[in-house]
Scaffold this motif. Sequence first.
Motif: not given
Length: 157
Positions: A34-41, A54-59, A69-75
């Motif tokens: 899986i590759r994420v460059d968008g936003f996943v809640t 780098s543009h990916g954000e995971i909640g 991980i190049d982006g943001y992870v809250n979990g």
Amino acid sequence: MSKKESAAINPSTYITQVRNGSVISGNMKSEHSIRVDGFVTGDLISSEKIIIGSHGEIGGNLSGTDITIDGYVNGDVLANGLLHISKTAKIYGKIYSKRISVENGAEMNGKVNVGDEVELPELNTSSPSRSTQKVTFTTTTSQEDEDRKDNYGGVAW
């Protein structure tokens, strides 16, 4: 080494991509990378690699074999193999990994458990996302995005 053993070691050519600008609300489970460059809640679970661009954000939580991980992870992050955290990464949650690589400049806020003997906890995917960050999306196109017009989103495995 047989073909079957080789396939178990190397990630497949099947990649689930969440492109920049996409928004997903809910948990995702895949037998492939899986590759994420968008936003996943929600939580992401993969039997192979997970890459947060780098543009990916995971909640939510991440669970995979190798995670970059190049982006943001809250979990929480659970890597059964190598966890690579780049200098642009921001992680807010517990980290469990067999091996880890952290670049200078990365932000990690939470308990870190690393080593061959680390037991990875079970990931409870039935719970709602732990995201506490309010995210607003605006559509902009940078020159960097314009230069990267291939059919695979600039993915390099």
